[in-house]
Motif scaffolding. Structure first.
Motif, short mmCIF file in Angstrom:
data_model
loop_
_atom_site.label_atom_id
_atom_site.label_comp_id
_atom_site.label_asym_id
_atom_site.label_seq_id
_atom_site.Cartn_x
_atom_site.Cartn_y
_atom_site.Cartn_z
N PRO A 329 0.67 -1.22 -0.02
CA PRO A 329 0.00 -0.10 0.20
C PRO A 329 0.65 1.29 0.37
N GLY A 330 0.65 1.73 -0.86
CA GLY A 330 1.36 3.31 -1.15
C GLY A 330 2.44 3.18 -1.99
N CYS A 331 2.61 2.52 -2.04
CA CYS A 331 4.56 2.06 -3.11
C CYS A 331 4.07 2.71 -4.39
N ARG A 332 5.26 3.68 -4.54
CA ARG A 332 5.58 3.46 -6.23
C ARG A 332 6.28 2.81 -6.91
N VAL A 333 6.88 2.09 -6.58
CA VAL A 333 8.59 1.31 -7.10
C VAL A 333 7.38 0.87 -8.62
N THR A 334 8.04 1.08 -9.29
CA THR A 334 7.81 0.56 -10.62
C THR A 334 8.51 -0.90 -10.63
N ALA A 335 7.07 -2.00 -11.80
CA ALA A 335 7.34 -2.77 -11.40
C ALA A 335 8.71 -3.96 -11.89
N ALA A 336 9.61 -2.48 -13.01
CA ALA A 336 10.71 -3.29 -13.60
C ALA A 336 11.80 -2.99 -12.44
N HIS A 337 11.92 -2.74 -11.35
CA HIS A 337 12.45 -2.30 -10.29
C HIS A 337 12.04 -3.11 -8.61
N CYS A 338 10.56 -4.32 -8.86
CA CYS A 338 10.71 -4.93 -8.26
C CYS A 338 11.26 -5.96 -8.24
N ASP A 339 10.96 -7.35 -7.10
CA ASP A 339 11.17 -8.47 -6.74
C ASP A 339 9.69 -9.01 -7.64
N ASN A 356 -0.11 -16.39 -7.65
CA ASN A 356 0.26 -17.01 -5.56
C ASN A 356 1.69 -16.07 -6.33
N LEU A 357 1.70 -15.52 -7.17
CA LEU A 357 3.69 -14.37 -7.69
C LEU A 357 2.50 -12.98 -7.89
N ALA A 358 3.87 -11.97 -6.73
CA ALA A 358 2.87 -9.66 -7.29
C ALA A 358 4.62 -10.01 -7.53
N HIS A 359 4.40 -8.29 -7.92
CA HIS A 359 5.22 -7.30 -7.79
C HIS A 359 5.73 -6.49 -6.31
N VAL A 360 6.71 -7.21 -5.39
CA VAL A 360 7.25 -6.30 -4.74
C VAL A 360 8.23 -5.74 -4.49
N CYS A 361 8.80 -4.39 -3.81
CA CYS A 361 10.21 -3.69 -3.94
C CYS A 361 11.04 -4.25 -3.17
N ARG A 362 12.04 -4.12 -3.07
CA ARG A 362 13.36 -5.30 -1.96
C ARG A 362 13.45 -4.44 -0.62
N ARG A 363 12.91 -3.38 -0.33
CA ARG A 363 12.02 -2.75 0.81
C ARG A 363 10.81 -4.03 1.60
N HIS A 364 9.50 -3.81 0.76
CA HIS A 364 8.58 -4.55 1.28
C HIS A 364 8.86 -6.01 1.21
N HIS A 365 9.82 -6.57 -0.16
CA HIS A 365 9.71 -8.08 0.16
C HIS A 365 10.86 -8.68 1.48
N THR A 366 11.48 -7.65 1.41
CA THR A 366 12.06 -7.57 3.43
C THR A 366 11.45 -7.91 4.37
N LEU A 367 10.63 -6.78 4.22
CA LEU A 367 9.84 -6.87 5.43
C LEU A 367 9.32 -7.85 5.77
#
Length: 413
Positions: A329-339, A356-367
């Motif tokens: 929620p609220g994150c705008r990191v584009t899919a190209a720069h996400c895991d 079962n897959l979704a784009h999540v930036c490294r910060r929120h992937h770690t979270l």
């Protein structure tokens, strides 16, 4: 891994509840301030009499009074008087939403900036109704590209017509800064500007990857590479193995098929950014090595499937078209720069499939993996993030760049 004890989670729950209520209260007071300033501005306008040659003197007089009482600059107050009048008279529904605490002042600024060029009151009201639906569930930063697109749909002239006029203003300027620095400003068509930055970013990443000891930030590398390219014609100061010069920009654009065919004039959209005119989009498509066809729901605009005429990683493209950005929620990191993350961990039997897959930036992937936050993904592609306090935050896929509605239906946002 639970990092909070039950007692700590209860304390955090109370803090979050109090913060939400505080933000609503702040928004209500900001709305009250705007209403009071608008009333003061109306008083100044009613007292102005052009026949006496006093011009804006009554407004300046009122601004000076308010500034002295608040101990701020009267120029600042005068600017805020104008902004408050614009909000109260041209965007009344937005002011009500701010009063109710349904949106923040940052959302209001985005809405006004996107809609202030809409001169027709009826069209502006349609825009305001549609954009507030999005504003109440998205962050202000995510709202901006959607607001620009919604505003574009009610403009009386086409984006192509306005773009042709705006292109005449393209230019390069230098603004001197302190400490021997200067700012180079280029006003360009959006597709070119995004393409330039994309290529510089790819080059900066390549430099970082090639030299683990590289200490410059990506911003610093982009600036150095830009200087290389403009002064030497190639990245000579960084391209020891000749690889950087081969890097080309990658810009993702969504184009309605009827606009591509020249039948319609609906705008195209640069991924995560503003609309661009159909003529530019057609030029970009003409030189593209391959196209992705995105099938969307006819009313909601939800991405249903993606295919491509040339073989490639279909699943990755489908996910990228669906998500467009980090799904926190609220994150705008584009899919190209996400895991691309397995919602249900692959190590525990989670399937490598679109549901079962979704784009999540490294910060929120770690979270997700190293805190008590949990995630579920439902059949309608909604991701629900559950916090350590037990709150749930549903996150829908990004609205598509282009969607269609049946007659009488509101925009699918």
């Amino acid at each position: 891994m639970d990092l909070l004890t039950p007692d700590e989670a209860a304390v955090l729950d109370g803090v979050v509840t109090a913060l939400v209520e505080a933000r609503r209260g702040i928004a209500a007071f900001q709305a009250l301030e705007a209403s009071l300033l608008a009333s003061a501005m109306a008083l100044g306008v009613s007292r102005a009499d052009g026949s006496r040659g006093d011009g804006d003197m009554p407004v300046r007089e009122i601004a000076a009074e308010i500034a002295a009482a608040l101990r701020v600059s009267d120029r600042t107050v005068e600017r805020r008087l104008v902004e408050a009048q614009r909000l109260a008279t041209r965007f009344p529904a937005t002011l009500i939403a701010l009063t109710d605490g349904r949106v923040s002042r940052a959302h209001v600024d985005v809405i006004v900036a996107a809609g202030e060029r809409i001169e027709d009151a009826g069209a502006r009201a349609v825009f305001e109704q549609a954009v507030l639906v999005v504003a109440e569930r998205e962050s202000a930063s995510r709202l901006r590209p959607v607001a620009l697109l919604l505003a574009e749909r009610v403009m009386p002239t086409t984006l192509t017509e306005r773009h042709e006029s705006a292109r005449e203003e393209r230019r390069v300027e230098v603004q001197d800064l302190d400490d021997g620095m200067a700012q180079l400003l280029a006003v360009l068509p959006a597709a070119l500007a995004h393409g330039i930055r994309a290529r510089l970013s790819a080059m900066a990443t390549a430099v970082k990857d090639a030299d683990p000891a590289e200490s410059r930030s990506h911003d610093q590398l982009r600036a150095d590479l830009l200087s290389d390219l403009l002064l030497a014609g190639e990245p000579s100061g960084h391209d020891a193995d000749g690889q950087l010069g081969a890097i080309r920009a990658e810009v993702h654009v969504t184009v309605p098929v009827l606009s591509l065919a020249g039948v319609d004039s609906a705008p195209a959209v640069i991924e995560g950014s503003a609309p661009i005119d159909p003529d530019t989009a057609r030029v970009l498509c003409a030189g593209a090595p391959g196209w992705e066809r995105v099938l969307t729901h006819p009313v909601t605009g939800t991405v249903l499937a993606v295919d491509r005429y040339r073989p490639s990683a279909d699943l990755r493209r489908t996910l990228r078209a669906r998500d467009q950005r980090c799904r926190f929620p609220g994150c705008r990191v584009t899919a190209a720069h996400c895991d691309i993350d397995h919602v249900h961990d692959h190590a525990h039997g989670g399937a490598t499939a679109h549901d079962n897959l979704a784009h999540v930036c490294r910060r929120h992937h770690t979270l997700k993996h190293h805190s008590a936050w949990t995630v579920t993904l439902t059949a309608d592609r909604t991701m629900t993030w559950r916090s350590p306090t037990g709150r749930e935050y549903p996150e829908s896929p990004a609205p598509p760049g282009i969607a269609f509605t049946t007659d009488g239906d509101p925009p699918p946002f």
